[in-house]
Design an enzyme around this catalytic site. Sequence first.
Site, PDB file in Angstrom:
ATOM      1  N   LEU A  21       0.607  -1.302  -0.007  1.00  0.00           N
ATOM      2  CA  LEU A  21      -0.017  -0.107   0.195  1.00  0.00           C
ATOM      3  C   LEU A  21       1.034   1.192   0.156  1.00  0.00           C
ATOM      4  CD1 LEU A  21      -2.744  -1.039   2.480  1.00  0.00           C
ATOM      5  CD2 LEU A  21      -2.827  -1.118   0.211  1.00  0.00           C
ATOM      6  N   TYR A  23       3.584   3.353  -1.866  1.00  0.00           N
ATOM      7  CA  TYR A  23       4.277   3.422  -2.760  1.00  0.00           C
ATOM      8  C   TYR A  23       5.491   4.852  -2.260  1.00  0.00           C
ATOM      9  CZ  TYR A  23       5.832   5.626  -7.144  1.00  0.00           C
ATOM     10  OH  TYR A  23       6.653   5.954  -8.289  1.00  0.00           O
ATOM     11  N   ASN A  25       7.857   3.340  -0.323  1.00  0.00           N
ATOM     12  CA  ASN A  25       8.310   2.330   0.717  1.00  0.00           C
ATOM     13  C   ASN A  25       8.791   1.230   0.023  1.00  0.00           C
ATOM     14  OD1 ASN A  25       8.424   0.382   2.680  1.00  0.00           O
ATOM     15  ND2 ASN A  25       6.912   1.469   4.122  1.00  0.00           N
ATOM     16  N   ALA A  27      10.199  -1.493   1.001  1.00  0.00           N
ATOM     17  CA  ALA A  27      10.122  -2.862   1.400  1.00  0.00           C
ATOM     18  C   ALA A  27       8.357  -3.142   1.307  1.00  0.00           C
ATOM     19  CB  ALA A  27      10.322  -2.945   2.754  1.00  0.00           C
ATOM     20  N   HIS A 137      -4.692   3.962   3.591  1.00  0.00           N
ATOM     21  CA  HIS A 137      -4.804   3.064   4.702  1.00  0.00           C
ATOM     22  C   HIS A 137      -4.370   3.668   5.922  1.00  0.00           C
ATOM     23  CE1 HIS A 137      -0.426   2.738   3.509  1.00  0.00           C
ATOM     24  NE2 HIS A 137      -0.356   1.796   4.580  1.00  0.00           N
ATOM     25  N   ARG A 138      -3.350   4.816   5.860  1.00  0.00           N
ATOM     26  CA  ARG A 138      -2.844   5.199   7.273  1.00  0.00           C
ATOM     27  C   ARG A 138      -3.831   6.393   7.762  1.00  0.00           C
ATOM     28  NH1 ARG A 138       2.822   4.419   9.047  1.00  0.00           N
ATOM     29  NH2 ARG A 138       1.219   4.213  10.737  1.00  0.00           N
ATOM     30  N   GLU A 174       3.340  13.294   9.289  1.00  0.00           N
ATOM     31  CA  GLU A 174       3.688  11.682   9.618  1.00  0.00           C
ATOM     32  C   GLU A 174       4.152  11.594  11.217  1.00  0.00           C
ATOM     33  OE1 GLU A 174       3.423   8.980   7.049  1.00  0.00           O
ATOM     34  OE2 GLU A 174       2.240  10.499   5.865  1.00  0.00           O
ATOM     35  N   HIS A 250      10.601   8.680   5.451  1.00  0.00           N
ATOM     36  CA  HIS A 250      10.272   9.115   6.606  1.00  0.00           C
ATOM     37  C   HIS A 250      11.876   9.523   7.047  1.00  0.00           C
ATOM     38  CE1 HIS A 250       6.441   7.124   7.542  1.00  0.00           C
ATOM     39  NE2 HIS A 250       6.202   8.284   7.383  1.00  0.00           N
ATOM     40  N   ASP A 252      13.099   8.834   9.900  1.00  0.00           N
ATOM     41  CA  ASP A 252      13.652   8.079  10.792  1.00  0.00           C
ATOM     42  C   ASP A 252      14.355   6.810  10.176  1.00  0.00           C
ATOM     43  OD1 ASP A 252      11.302   6.660  10.059  1.00  0.00           O
ATOM     44  OD2 ASP A 252      10.657   6.401  12.143  1.00  0.00           O
ATOM     45  N   CYS A 369      10.460   2.448  14.032  1.00  0.00           N
ATOM     46  CA  CYS A 369       8.978   2.969  13.493  1.00  0.00           C
ATOM     47  C   CYS A 369       8.263   2.486  14.467  1.00  0.00           C
ATOM     48  CB  CYS A 369       8.884   2.188  12.331  1.00  0.00           C
ATOM     49  SG  CYS A 369       9.784   2.441  10.936  1.00  0.00           S
TER      50      CYS A 369
HETATM   51  O1  SUG Z   1       3.722   4.246   6.414  1.00  0.00           O
HETATM   52  N1  SUG Z   1       4.165   0.618   5.809  1.00  0.00           N
HETATM   53  C1  SUG Z   1       4.333   1.799   6.665  1.00  0.00           C
HETATM   54  C2  SUG Z   1       5.716   1.838   7.471  1.00  0.00           C
HETATM   55  C3  SUG Z   1       5.941   2.896   8.572  1.00  0.00           C
HETATM   56  C4  SUG Z   1       7.391   2.832   8.992  1.00  0.00           C
HETATM   57  N2  SUG Z   1       7.344   4.081  10.010  1.00  0.00           N
HETATM   58  C5  SUG Z   1       8.316   4.804  10.002  1.00  0.00           C
HETATM   59  N3  SUG Z   1       9.289   4.926   9.226  1.00  0.00           N
HETATM   60  N4  SUG Z   1       8.334   5.363  11.305  1.00  0.00           N
HETATM   61  C6  SUG Z   1       4.281   3.202   5.886  1.00  0.00           C
HETATM   62  O2  SUG Z   1       4.755   3.063   4.837  1.00  0.00           O
HETATM   63  C7  SUG Z   1       2.798  -0.810   4.514  1.00  0.00           C
HETATM   64  C8  SUG Z   1       1.540  -1.471   4.341  1.00  0.00           C
HETATM   65  C9  SUG Z   1       1.433  -2.565   3.178  1.00  0.00           C
HETATM   66  O3  SUG Z   1       1.987  -2.407   2.306  1.00  0.00           O
HETATM   67  O4  SUG Z   1       0.544  -3.674   3.576  1.00  0.00           O
HETATM   68  C10 SUG Z   1       2.750   0.360   5.498  1.00  0.00           C
HETATM   69  O5  SUG Z   1       2.011   1.006   5.691  1.00  0.00           O
END
Ligand code: SUG
Length: 449
Positions: A21, A23, A25, A27, A137-138, A174, A250, A252, A369
Amino acid sequence: MPTVEANFDGLVGPTHNYAGLSYGNIASQSNTKASSNPKLAAKQGLKKMKALADRGFKQGILAPQQRPDLRILRDLGFGGSDAQVLSRAARKAPELLANVYSASSMWTANAATVSPSADTADGRVHFSVANLNAKFHRSIEHPTTLNILRATFPADQHFAHHAALPAVAQFGDEGAANHNRLCRDYGSRGVEFFVYGREGLNEQAAAPSRYPARHTREACEAIVRRHGLSQDNVVLAQQSPEIIDAGVFHNDVIAVSNRNVLFAHEAAFVDSPAVMAELQEKLGETPLRCVTVHHDQVSVADAVRSYLFNSQLLSLDDDSMLLVVPQECREIASVSAYLDDLLASKGPIRAVEVFDLKQSMQNGGGPACLRLRVVLTEREQQAVNSAVWMNEERFHQLNEWVDRHYRDKLTQADLADPLLLTESLTALDELAGILNLPSIYPFQQSSSG
Ligand code: SUG
């Protein structure tokens, strides 16, 4: 009991899954639709909390959110019974179903920005819940986050809570993932260091070109005002747009501080020398100690893969510091070699502790995180809801609770299973009892999930 910096970790919820979810990020994107293990994810998080509590660090627990949040699907036009809402969304818009099922509130560094009472005009600890409006989602987390924070830190003479900023791009916020605090010791007035990715209203300002910058300067400025911080004790800096484009979504993911130490990659900020000079000027007689990692030691790409900077920097009794890193840091050669050099260097960081947080890491969430830092005086510690502190009893209770309610495998197809909804709400209802959190969830307030 002196003033301490407590860590409040997000307990991983029963619907932890990989939906791709986020984009920007890397991982999250690269594990899209992989199958997850919610039970293991929760246990990995609990193990970190317990290990740090056992070492004498003050450790709290923040409850997960109600997922799925069917009210959102109803708002988006899916009707009928709960089971019908689920099956209709699964058929017509599976990506929306994944959004309302995300366990993303586990990353409590994004829950809020927190200013300790030593820094604020009214001498209370101020919390500003983050709107997280860069990702759907957030963006649905903040109302329940506010309930959870209020139930954890009851608003009174010690704690002040602010609802999320207006949910428009101009105020993208954030939370503490883009906030550090430098100080001599936790109880003395500190310099609050806010980092933003873009200027919401200034089209001319530098901004990333590939991935979104989630956090704005305007959000930082609003929080400074709300928390009653003095300009003499605030530094605002821009994160380098190039590193956002390299996956640093982010601050962090590229920097962390503790007391007067700032551990960061040389590429972290726009005009780093000016930022460091302002931090030092505002710290006054307290020397800023920078532990700077250079490109030839660890590349930005390896920092993102390993989450070296998404570590927790914690003070030990002898005033040296411990770095809590994810296991990936020992699996990537450049980073592991860097850690060995760091330990040999006899700088402020003298110890490294490694944790397996792979379930969270695969969604882009490392040790830092997963935690929200809250500096608390002795009286403030006593005002916290006492059921949320990690200890022997809570650890066993929560592990048993996870064993009873969590699945050990979850795929995207499972999100359509109405049983998962029932399992999740049953688990949260019991958890609210364990953590003494009355009426924080929508299902506790109405008959409909
Ligand atoms: O907001 N991943 C979170 C990870 C948050 C990490 N937080 C910090 N760096 N402080 C985000 O990107 C992935 C959810 C998914 O793909 O199912 C997600 O929301």
